[in-house]
Motif scaffolding. Structure first.
Motif, PDB file in Angstrom:
ATOM      1  N   ILE A  89       0.850  -1.183   0.000  1.00 28.07           N
ATOM      2  CA  ILE A  89       0.000   0.000   0.000  1.00 28.07           C
ATOM      3  C   ILE A  89       0.892   1.241   0.000  1.00 28.07           C
ATOM      4  N   GLY A  90       0.576   2.172  -0.881  1.00 29.63           N
ATOM      5  CA  GLY A  90       1.345   3.404  -0.991  1.00 29.63           C
ATOM      6  C   GLY A  90       2.465   3.356  -2.020  1.00 29.63           C
ATOM      7  N   ASP A  91       2.793   2.174  -2.546  1.00 32.13           N
ATOM      8  CA  ASP A  91       3.836   2.071  -3.569  1.00 32.13           C
ATOM      9  C   ASP A  91       3.371   2.710  -4.872  1.00 32.13           C
ATOM     10  N   GLU A  92       4.324   3.249  -5.612  1.00 36.75           N
ATOM     11  CA  GLU A  92       4.025   3.785  -6.932  1.00 36.75           C
ATOM     12  C   GLU A  92       4.184   2.678  -7.964  1.00 36.75           C
ATOM     13  N   VAL A  93       3.230   2.617  -8.903  1.00 38.61           N
ATOM     14  CA  VAL A  93       3.258   1.633  -9.972  1.00 38.61           C
ATOM     15  C   VAL A  93       2.974   2.315 -11.304  1.00 38.61           C
ATOM     16  N   GLU A  94       3.424   1.666 -12.372  1.00 36.16           N
ATOM     17  CA  GLU A  94       3.144   2.157 -13.712  1.00 36.16           C
ATOM     18  C   GLU A  94       2.439   1.070 -14.501  1.00 36.16           C
ATOM     19  N   PRO A  95       1.511   1.452 -15.362  1.00 31.63           N
ATOM     20  CA  PRO A  95       0.835   0.456 -16.191  1.00 31.63           C
ATOM     21  C   PRO A  95       1.779  -0.046 -17.276  1.00 31.63           C
ATOM     22  N   VAL A  96       1.783  -1.356 -17.495  1.00 31.60           N
ATOM     23  CA  VAL A  96       2.551  -1.964 -18.579  1.00 31.60           C
ATOM     24  C   VAL A  96       1.624  -2.880 -19.362  1.00 31.60           C
ATOM     25  N   TYR A  97       1.674  -2.779 -20.678  1.00 32.61           N
ATOM     26  CA  TYR A  97       0.790  -3.549 -21.541  1.00 32.61           C
ATOM     27  C   TYR A  97       1.230  -5.012 -21.608  1.00 32.61           C
ATOM     28  N   CYS A  98       0.259  -5.905 -21.600  1.00 35.62           N
ATOM     29  CA  CYS A  98       0.495  -7.338 -21.693  1.00 35.62           C
ATOM     30  C   CYS A  98      -0.446  -7.897 -22.765  1.00 35.62           C
ATOM     31  N   GLU A  99       0.113  -8.551 -23.771  1.00 35.42           N
ATOM     32  CA  GLU A  99      -0.705  -9.085 -24.862  1.00 35.42           C
ATOM     33  C   GLU A  99      -1.602 -10.232 -24.427  1.00 35.42           C
ATOM     34  N   GLU A 100      -1.201 -10.962 -23.376  1.00 40.60           N
ATOM     35  CA  GLU A 100      -1.968 -12.130 -22.979  1.00 40.60           C
ATOM     36  C   GLU A 100      -2.077 -12.201 -21.461  1.00 40.60           C
ATOM     37  N   LEU A 101      -3.240 -11.830 -20.928  1.00 45.86           N
ATOM     38  CA  LEU A 101      -3.465 -11.873 -19.491  1.00 45.86           C
ATOM     39  C   LEU A 101      -3.895 -13.263 -19.022  1.00 45.86           C
ATOM     40  N   ARG A 102      -4.288 -14.110 -19.955  1.00 50.12           N
ATOM     41  CA  ARG A 102      -4.612 -15.500 -19.631  1.00 50.12           C
ATOM     42  C   ARG A 102      -4.324 -16.361 -20.853  1.00 50.12           C
ATOM     43  N   ASP A 103      -4.080 -17.639 -20.622  1.00 48.94           N
ATOM     44  CA  ASP A 103      -3.806 -18.588 -21.690  1.00 48.94           C
ATOM     45  C   ASP A 103      -5.130 -18.983 -22.339  1.00 48.94           C
ATOM     46  N   PRO A 104      -5.364 -18.595 -23.604  1.00 41.73           N
ATOM     47  CA  PRO A 104      -6.656 -18.871 -24.227  1.00 41.73           C
ATOM     48  C   PRO A 104      -6.917 -20.364 -24.465  1.00 41.73           C
ATOM     49  N   ASP A 105      -5.893 -21.187 -24.433  1.00 36.83           N
ATOM     50  CA  ASP A 105      -6.057 -22.618 -24.666  1.00 36.83           C
ATOM     51  C   ASP A 105      -6.380 -23.398 -23.400  1.00 36.83           C
ATOM     52  N   ALA A 106      -6.359 -22.746 -22.237  1.00 33.68           N
ATOM     53  CA  ALA A 106      -6.519 -23.456 -20.970  1.00 33.68           C
ATOM     54  C   ALA A 106      -7.967 -23.716 -20.573  1.00 33.68           C
ATOM     55  N   GLY A 107      -8.904 -22.965 -21.089  1.00 33.89           N
ATOM     56  CA  GLY A 107     -10.296 -23.102 -20.670  1.00 33.89           C
ATOM     57  C   GLY A 107     -11.072 -24.102 -21.509  1.00 33.89           C
ATOM     58  N   ILE A 108     -12.347 -24.234 -21.202  1.00 36.70           N
ATOM     59  CA  ILE A 108     -13.202 -25.154 -21.935  1.00 36.70           C
ATOM     60  C   ILE A 108     -13.944 -24.464 -23.072  1.00 36.70           C
ATOM     61  N   ARG A 109     -13.845 -23.151 -23.144  1.00 31.91           N
ATOM     62  CA  ARG A 109     -14.508 -22.387 -24.203  1.00 31.91           C
ATOM     63  C   ARG A 109     -13.612 -22.292 -25.430  1.00 31.91           C
ATOM     64  N   GLU A 110     -14.207 -21.814 -26.510  1.00 32.10           N
ATOM     65  CA  GLU A 110     -13.470 -21.597 -27.746  1.00 32.10           C
ATOM     66  C   GLU A 110     -12.294 -20.654 -27.462  1.00 32.10           C
ATOM     67  N   PRO A 111     -11.059 -21.064 -27.796  1.00 28.65           N
ATOM     68  CA  PRO A 111      -9.878 -20.236 -27.470  1.00 28.65           C
ATOM     69  C   PRO A 111      -9.961 -18.792 -27.949  1.00 28.65           C
ATOM     70  N   ASP A 112     -10.538 -18.558 -29.144  1.00 26.71           N
ATOM     71  CA  ASP A 112     -10.623 -17.180 -29.651  1.00 26.71           C
ATOM     72  C   ASP A 112     -11.443 -16.278 -28.737  1.00 26.71           C
ATOM     73  N   SER A 113     -12.397 -16.849 -27.996  1.00 31.55           N
ATOM     74  CA  SER A 113     -13.230 -16.048 -27.098  1.00 31.55           C
ATOM     75  C   SER A 113     -12.529 -15.776 -25.769  1.00 31.55           C
ATOM     76  N   GLN A 114     -11.361 -16.368 -25.562  1.00 27.45           N
ATOM     77  CA  GLN A 114     -10.643 -16.241 -24.294  1.00 27.45           C
ATOM     78  C   GLN A 114      -9.354 -15.436 -24.418  1.00 27.45           C
ATOM     79  N   GLU A 115      -9.145 -14.787 -25.534  1.00 27.04           N
ATOM     80  CA  GLU A 115      -7.940 -13.980 -25.731  1.00 27.04           C
ATOM     81  C   GLU A 115      -8.144 -12.617 -25.094  1.00 27.04           C
ATOM     82  N   TRP A 116      -7.404 -12.352 -24.016  1.00 19.88           N
ATOM     83  CA  TRP A 116      -7.524 -11.090 -23.289  1.00 19.88           C
ATOM     84  C   TRP A 116      -6.179 -10.422 -23.170  1.00 19.88           C
ATOM     85  N   ASP A 117      -6.117  -9.191 -23.630  1.00 19.83           N
ATOM     86  CA  ASP A 117      -4.938  -8.381 -23.409  1.00 19.83           C
ATOM     87  C   ASP A 117      -5.308  -7.298 -22.411  1.00 19.83           C
ATOM     88  N   GLY A 118      -4.344  -6.521 -22.001  1.00 21.31           N
ATOM     89  CA  GLY A 118      -4.632  -5.436 -21.071  1.00 21.31           C
ATOM     90  C   GLY A 118      -3.383  -4.946 -20.385  1.00 21.31           C
TER      91      GLY A 118
END
Length: 134
Positions: A98-127
């Motif tokens: 708490i109180g630390d300074e942070v900077e936003p850094v972009y990540c192309e893949e916040l989760r592995d789209p192949d790991a779930g039971i849904r269609e992988p294309d629907s699970q591609e999340w960046d942020g």
């Protein structure tokens, strides 16, 4: 702030971390079609250009399929010209406080789209993740 993201891409290739500013000066993230004063946004602000302060954080050890484990999460507050705006997201490390300074850094893949039971294309999340400022 660094000009590279934690994924190794140039910052100018990353999408904006976009907040909305309303006529009364307030900001929201994510943006909403109607702000706190009941009016539509008048402009957007790219929060990826700002440093934030950690308000609180936690670590999840029971994550959904494809999400890294442990998953460090933080609520952070940006100060944009004296106006606060909060965001929640993954932290790059559990070595934050708490109180630390942070900077936003972009990540192309916040989760592995192949790991779930849904269609992988629907699970591609960046942020964005939040990285401690050195």
């Amino acid at each position: 702030m660094s000009d590279r993201t934690d994924g190794g891409h140039e910052r100018n290739d990353a999408p904006a971390l976009e907040a909305a500013r309303y006529p009364d000066g307030s900001l929201t993230y994510p943006s909403h079609p109607v702000g706190p004063g009941g009016e539509a946004p008048v402009e957007t602000v790219d929060l990826s250009e700002y440093v934030a302060t950690v308000v609180t954080w936690t670590t999840s050890t029971a994550t959904p399929p494809g999400v890294r484990e442990p998953n460090h999460l933080a609520i952070v507050e940006f100060d944009v010209d004296g106006e606060p705006v909060r965001a929640v997201g993954q932290a790059t490390t559990g070595e934050i406080g708490i109180g630390d300074e942070v900077e936003p850094v972009y990540c192309e893949e916040l989760r592995d789209p192949d790991a779930g039971i849904r269609e992988p294309d629907s699970q591609e999340w960046d942020g964005y993740r939040f990285r401690p400022v050195e």
